[in-house]
Scaffold this motif. Sequence first.
Motif, PDB file in Angstrom:
ATOM      1  N   GLY A  19       0.813  -1.212   0.000  1.00  0.00           N
ATOM      2  CA  GLY A  19       0.000   0.000   0.000  1.00  0.00           C
ATOM      3  C   GLY A  19       0.849   1.266   0.000  1.00  0.00           C
ATOM      4  O   GLY A  19       2.074   1.226  -0.160  1.00  0.00           O
ATOM      5  N   ILE A  20       0.212   2.402   0.209  1.00  0.00           N
ATOM      6  CA  ILE A  20       0.920   3.679   0.219  1.00  0.00           C
ATOM      7  C   ILE A  20       1.862   3.763   1.414  1.00  0.00           C
ATOM      8  O   ILE A  20       3.022   4.187   1.286  1.00  0.00           O
ATOM      9  CB  ILE A  20      -0.083   4.856   0.243  1.00  0.00           C
ATOM     10  N   ASP A  21       1.388   3.328   2.577  1.00  0.00           N
ATOM     11  CA  ASP A  21       2.218   3.410   3.784  1.00  0.00           C
ATOM     12  C   ASP A  21       3.473   2.561   3.636  1.00  0.00           C
ATOM     13  O   ASP A  21       4.571   2.980   4.018  1.00  0.00           O
ATOM     14  CB  ASP A  21       1.420   2.960   5.006  1.00  0.00           C
ATOM     15  N   GLY A  22       3.313   1.360   3.083  1.00  0.00           N
ATOM     16  CA  GLY A  22       4.459   0.491   2.891  1.00  0.00           C
ATOM     17  C   GLY A  22       5.461   1.064   1.896  1.00  0.00           C
ATOM     18  O   GLY A  22       6.674   0.985   2.108  1.00  0.00           O
ATOM     19  N   GLN A  23       4.941   1.659   0.825  1.00  0.00           N
ATOM     20  CA  GLN A  23       5.843   2.258  -0.151  1.00  0.00           C
ATOM     21  C   GLN A  23       6.602   3.432   0.450  1.00  0.00           C
ATOM     22  O   GLN A  23       7.775   3.661   0.120  1.00  0.00           O
ATOM     23  CB  GLN A  23       5.069   2.703  -1.394  1.00  0.00           C
ATOM     24  N   MET A  24       5.976   4.162   1.339  1.00  0.00           N
ATOM     25  CA  MET A  24       6.668   5.245   2.027  1.00  0.00           C
ATOM     26  C   MET A  24       7.767   4.701   2.937  1.00  0.00           C
ATOM     27  O   MET A  24       8.847   5.292   3.046  1.00  0.00           O
ATOM     28  CB  MET A  24       5.680   6.078   2.833  1.00  0.00           C
ATOM     29  N   LYS A  25       7.528   3.563   3.571  1.00  0.00           N
ATOM     30  CA  LYS A  25       8.567   2.934   4.377  1.00  0.00           C
ATOM     31  C   LYS A  25       9.763   2.557   3.504  1.00  0.00           C
ATOM     32  O   LYS A  25      10.926   2.743   3.892  1.00  0.00           O
ATOM     33  CB  LYS A  25       8.028   1.682   5.071  1.00  0.00           C
ATOM     34  N   ILE A  26       9.481   2.015   2.331  1.00  0.00           N
ATOM     35  CA  ILE A  26      10.555   1.642   1.402  1.00  0.00           C
ATOM     36  C   ILE A  26      11.328   2.886   0.973  1.00  0.00           C
ATOM     37  O   ILE A  26      12.565   2.887   0.922  1.00  0.00           O
ATOM     38  CB  ILE A  26       9.973   0.907   0.178  1.00  0.00           C
ATOM     39  N   LYS A  27      10.612   3.958   0.700  1.00  0.00           N
ATOM     40  CA  LYS A  27      11.247   5.195   0.257  1.00  0.00           C
ATOM     41  C   LYS A  27      12.119   5.798   1.345  1.00  0.00           C
ATOM     42  O   LYS A  27      13.156   6.431   1.059  1.00  0.00           O
ATOM     43  CB  LYS A  27      10.174   6.195  -0.184  1.00  0.00           C
TER      44      LYS A  27
END
Length: 245
Positions: A19-27
């Motif tokens: 999701g968006i939150d997970g992609q932000m963690k990756i970023k």
Amino acid sequence: MDTTDFLRYNRQMNLTEVGIDGQMKIKQAKVLVIGAGGLGSPVLTYLASCGVGTLGVIDFDTIEHHNLHRQILFTEADINKNKTNIAKQRIEQINPHIHFKTYDEKLTTDNAIAILGSFDIIVDGSDNFSTRYLVNDTCITLDKILVYGTILGFEGQVSIFNHCDKISLRDLFPEPPATEDVPNCSLNGVLGTFPGIIGTIMAHETLKVILDLPTLSGQLLILNTLTWEINKLKYARALPLREIF
């Protein structure tokens, strides 16, 4: 998250676990890869492709002909060039939207803490036991998560050390083997595809660490790619004598 991020990563963001939150963690993640060789090449490629925001690599070698069949970041035009410099060029072509840091030097007891200290997760793609134990011990000192992988012949091993359970390489293998017992990789050989298989698993586990998903922490994945036998060994933290008695 901007439009570019959405267009690039939306297929993995469609996963409930990302999701968006997970992609932000990756970023926001900061990952250092030890070595830009057979394991490091696929690790760097996939972590960059998936959007790890700060990605680093340390390697002091130059590119040689015998690297090319398995070290997929390099081409024949790169022979005799510095691995980290070429890796930086390739990774920036793959994903120009991440921050890529290079360390063109040998990892030693003198620089390990300074270099590893800037990152959240360390991925060890080194090819010798002295470096593996140096990386492990430095991760313990700095409380850094370590993604570990090795290959020999057709068998590979992957694990996660110093994660939530604080188990380390020394809990599994307390001391490195004697020099005379260490197989010579140049003599034993390696099929070109094999480092890519294990390196991709290491990259996958790294992303799972970032996303707070179940990982191989406390487990050693043993994969035989000749027979496709897969085993997972569970292990626990070794207690010092003063904690036992």
